[in-house]
Motif scaffolding. Structure first.
Motif, mmCIF file in Angstrom:
data_model
loop_
_atom_site.group_PDB
_atom_site.id
_atom_site.type_symbol
_atom_site.label_atom_id
_atom_site.label_comp_id
_atom_site.label_asym_id
_atom_site.label_seq_id
_atom_site.Cartn_x
_atom_site.Cartn_y
_atom_site.Cartn_z
ATOM 1 N N GLY A 18 0.835 -1.183 0.000
ATOM 2 C CA GLY A 18 0.000 0.000 0.000
ATOM 3 C C GLY A 18 0.871 1.234 0.000
ATOM 4 O O GLY A 18 2.035 1.197 0.399
ATOM 5 N N GLY A 19 0.322 2.332 -0.440
ATOM 6 C CA GLY A 19 1.052 3.585 -0.458
ATOM 7 C C GLY A 19 0.127 4.748 -0.179
ATOM 8 O O GLY A 19 -1.052 4.702 -0.496
ATOM 9 N N ILE A 20 0.685 5.786 0.431
ATOM 10 C CA ILE A 20 -0.078 6.989 0.745
ATOM 11 C C ILE A 20 0.746 8.196 0.327
ATOM 12 O O ILE A 20 1.863 8.386 0.808
ATOM 13 N N PRO A 21 0.200 9.025 -0.577
ATOM 14 C CA PRO A 21 0.908 10.260 -0.928
ATOM 15 C C PRO A 21 0.959 11.193 0.278
ATOM 16 O O PRO A 21 -0.042 11.373 0.970
ATOM 17 N N GLN A 22 2.117 11.735 0.542
ATOM 18 C CA GLN A 22 2.310 12.637 1.680
ATOM 19 C C GLN A 22 2.520 14.047 1.144
ATOM 20 O O GLN A 22 3.645 14.518 1.020
ATOM 21 N N THR A 23 1.438 14.729 0.783
ATOM 22 C CA THR A 23 1.556 16.055 0.185
ATOM 23 C C THR A 23 1.982 17.107 1.195
ATOM 24 O O THR A 23 2.532 18.142 0.814
ATOM 25 N N MET A 24 1.781 16.868 2.458
ATOM 26 C CA MET A 24 2.180 17.836 3.484
ATOM 27 C C MET A 24 3.693 18.066 3.451
ATOM 28 O O MET A 24 4.170 19.124 3.847
ATOM 29 N N ARG A 25 4.426 17.098 2.963
ATOM 30 C CA ARG A 25 5.888 17.239 2.908
ATOM 31 C C ARG A 25 6.312 18.393 2.026
ATOM 32 O O ARG A 25 7.389 18.949 2.189
ATOM 33 N N GLY A 26 5.483 18.778 1.071
ATOM 34 C CA GLY A 26 5.793 19.909 0.213
ATOM 35 C C GLY A 26 5.940 21.205 0.995
ATOM 36 O O GLY A 26 6.686 22.097 0.603
ATOM 37 N N PHE A 27 5.243 21.308 2.135
ATOM 38 C CA PHE A 27 5.342 22.503 2.969
ATOM 39 C C PHE A 27 6.676 22.565 3.720
ATOM 40 O O PHE A 27 7.079 23.617 4.186
ATOM 41 N N TYR A 28 7.336 21.419 3.846
ATOM 42 C CA TYR A 28 8.612 21.338 4.563
ATOM 43 C C TYR A 28 9.744 20.934 3.632
ATOM 44 O O TYR A 28 10.741 20.354 4.060
ATOM 45 N N ALA A 29 9.577 21.245 2.343
ATOM 46 C CA ALA A 29 10.533 20.794 1.322
ATOM 47 C C ALA A 29 11.956 21.227 1.633
ATOM 48 O O ALA A 29 12.902 20.446 1.487
ATOM 49 N N GLU A 30 12.138 22.464 2.070
ATOM 50 C CA GLU A 30 13.493 22.960 2.336
ATOM 51 C C GLU A 30 14.163 22.135 3.435
ATOM 52 O O GLU A 30 15.321 21.722 3.303
ATOM 53 N N ASN A 31 13.456 21.873 4.508
ATOM 54 C CA ASN A 31 14.013 21.078 5.607
ATOM 55 C C ASN A 31 14.328 19.653 5.171
ATOM 56 O O ASN A 31 15.357 19.090 5.551
#
Length: 77
Positions: A18-31
């Motif tokens: 199974g897989g889940i897209p984690q779009t919230m990571r885009g908000f922390y892309a720099e880190n």
């Protein structure tokens, strides 16, 4: 890119994963780029978490009520 993600998620399912897209990571892309040592100029929109789903977990038993297909999709002959 979304087609690549969709193909990956579908292929995971085909192999019992199974897989889940984690779009919230885009908000922390720099880190995330700093932590992983990725070039800061690269775009990071989302990640995908993957693994074996626990099909018995209550969260995986929840089903939403959906309208029948013929009520939501027009068919022409």
């Amino acid at each position: 890119m979304t087609f690549v993600a969709q193909a990956l998620l579908l292929s995971l399912t085909a192999y019992g994963l199974g897989g889940i897209p984690q779009t919230m990571r885009g908000f922390y892309a720099e880190n995330i780029r700093k932590k992983l040592g990725i070039d800061q100029s690269m775009k990071l929109l989302f990640g995908i978490s993957l693994g074996y789903p626990d099909r018995e977990h209550p969260a995986n038993q929840y089903r939403i009520n959906k309208a029948p297909l013929d009520e939501s999709v027009p068919f022409y002959q």
